[in-house]
Design a protein around this motif. Structure first.
Motif, PDB file in Angstrom:
ATOM      1  N   TRP A   1       0.861  -1.181   0.000  1.00  0.00           N
ATOM      2  CA  TRP A   1       0.000   0.000   0.000  1.00  0.00           C
ATOM      3  C   TRP A   1       0.894   1.226   0.000  1.00  0.00           C
ATOM      4  O   TRP A   1       1.705   1.416   0.893  1.00  0.00           O
ATOM      5  CB  TRP A   1      -0.918  -0.008   1.225  1.00  0.00           C
ATOM      6  N   TYR A   2       0.736   2.046  -0.992  1.00  0.00           N
ATOM      7  CA  TYR A   2       1.600   3.216  -1.134  1.00  0.00           C
ATOM      8  C   TYR A   2       0.878   4.475  -0.659  1.00  0.00           C
ATOM      9  O   TYR A   2      -0.346   4.553  -0.636  1.00  0.00           O
ATOM     10  CB  TYR A   2       2.074   3.370  -2.584  1.00  0.00           C
ATOM     11  N   HIS A   3       1.703   5.461  -0.271  1.00  0.00           N
ATOM     12  CA  HIS A   3       1.189   6.747   0.218  1.00  0.00           C
ATOM     13  C   HIS A   3       1.493   7.891  -0.736  1.00  0.00           C
ATOM     14  O   HIS A   3       1.042   9.006  -0.508  1.00  0.00           O
ATOM     15  CB  HIS A   3       1.779   7.068   1.602  1.00  0.00           C
TER      16      HIS A   3
ATOM     17  N   LYS B   1       4.509   4.361  -5.208  1.00  0.00           N
ATOM     18  CA  LYS B   1       3.837   3.493  -6.182  1.00  0.00           C
ATOM     19  C   LYS B   1       4.803   3.095  -7.288  1.00  0.00           C
ATOM     20  O   LYS B   1       4.907   1.914  -7.656  1.00  0.00           O
ATOM     21  CB  LYS B   1       2.620   4.212  -6.773  1.00  0.00           C
ATOM     22  N   GLU B   2       5.516   4.078  -7.823  1.00  0.00           N
ATOM     23  CA  GLU B   2       6.471   3.799  -8.906  1.00  0.00           C
ATOM     24  C   GLU B   2       7.586   2.876  -8.432  1.00  0.00           C
ATOM     25  O   GLU B   2       7.998   1.964  -9.158  1.00  0.00           O
ATOM     26  CB  GLU B   2       7.043   5.103  -9.465  1.00  0.00           C
ATOM     27  N   MET B   3       8.080   3.098  -7.218  1.00  0.00           N
ATOM     28  CA  MET B   3       9.131   2.230  -6.676  1.00  0.00           C
ATOM     29  C   MET B   3       8.624   0.794  -6.550  1.00  0.00           C
ATOM     30  O   MET B   3       9.342  -0.158  -6.876  1.00  0.00           O
ATOM     31  CB  MET B   3       9.607   2.748  -5.317  1.00  0.00           C
TER      32      MET B   3
ATOM     33  N   VAL C   1      -0.530  -7.314  -4.842  1.00  0.00           N
ATOM     34  CA  VAL C   1      -1.422  -6.206  -5.184  1.00  0.00           C
ATOM     35  C   VAL C   1      -0.746  -4.904  -4.765  1.00  0.00           C
ATOM     36  O   VAL C   1      -0.207  -4.810  -3.661  1.00  0.00           O
ATOM     37  CB  VAL C   1      -2.777  -6.367  -4.443  1.00  0.00           C
ATOM     38  N   ILE C   2      -0.763  -3.919  -5.628  1.00  0.00           N
ATOM     39  CA  ILE C   2      -0.215  -2.600  -5.307  1.00  0.00           C
ATOM     40  C   ILE C   2      -1.368  -1.612  -5.377  1.00  0.00           C
ATOM     41  O   ILE C   2      -1.951  -1.396  -6.439  1.00  0.00           O
ATOM     42  CB  ILE C   2       0.916  -2.219  -6.283  1.00  0.00           C
ATOM     43  N   GLU C   3      -1.713  -1.044  -4.211  1.00  0.00           N
ATOM     44  CA  GLU C   3      -2.882  -0.157  -4.106  1.00  0.00           C
ATOM     45  C   GLU C   3      -2.556   1.057  -3.251  1.00  0.00           C
ATOM     46  O   GLU C   3      -1.672   1.010  -2.392  1.00  0.00           O
ATOM     47  CB  GLU C   3      -4.055  -0.882  -3.442  1.00  0.00           C
ATOM     48  N   ALA C   4      -3.322   2.097  -3.439  1.00  0.00           N
ATOM     49  CA  ALA C   4      -3.203   3.280  -2.586  1.00  0.00           C
ATOM     50  C   ALA C   4      -3.621   2.905  -1.159  1.00  0.00           C
ATOM     51  O   ALA C   4      -4.560   2.137  -0.959  1.00  0.00           O
ATOM     52  CB  ALA C   4      -4.095   4.399  -3.106  1.00  0.00           C
TER      53      ALA C   4
END
Length: 130
Positions: free
Chosen positions: A10-12, A17-19, A38-41
């Motif tokens: 989960w990115y902030h 997100k790009e990393m 899964v990559i999500e906000a």
């Protein structure tokens, strides 16, 4: 995929997100199986139930005690407990454990060797089974 036990990041920020996407793409080049992380906000985060917190570390009460942890709240908030939980689970390297050990605040070197024994062979460059 079940959401109860899933691999997720989960990115902030857009940078995170790009990393995450770049790292996953790099790892996919060497992995035979499709990576399904899964990559999500990031949204609202809920702590797991107490019995799930640092689950692998809880199986080693001597280590928990050596950290001076007496309550579930302390266990949840402890960064050293989180790090040790990973090592006990076979993640990380023996060399990194050696480097980090003093930051855990545990003076008993016998316990360090116990954690190293939990690694694949206690001397390998990679503790992990994964």
């Amino acid at each position: 995929m079940s959401r109860q036990y899933m691999s997720a990041i989960w990115y902030h920020s857009e940078e995170q997100k790009e990393m995450a996407l770049e790292t996953m793409a790099e790892h996919q080049k060497v992995e035979k199986k499709q990576i399904v992380t899964v990559i999500e906000a990031a949204k609202t985060f809920y702590d797991a139930e107490d019995y799930h917190q640092k689950y692998l570390l809880q199986k080693h009460p001597v280590l928990v005690s050596a950290l001076g942890i007496k309550t579930n709240a302390q266990l949840i908030a402890s960064s050293p407990a989180a790090r040790l939980n990973g090592y006990v689970g076979g993640y990380g390297s023996a060399a990194n454990l050696e480097t980090e050990w003093s930051s855990f605040g545990i003076s008993n070197d016998d316990l360090k060797f116990k954690v190293l024994r939990l690694c694949k062979d206690g001397t390998s460059a990679t503790c992990g089974r994964r």
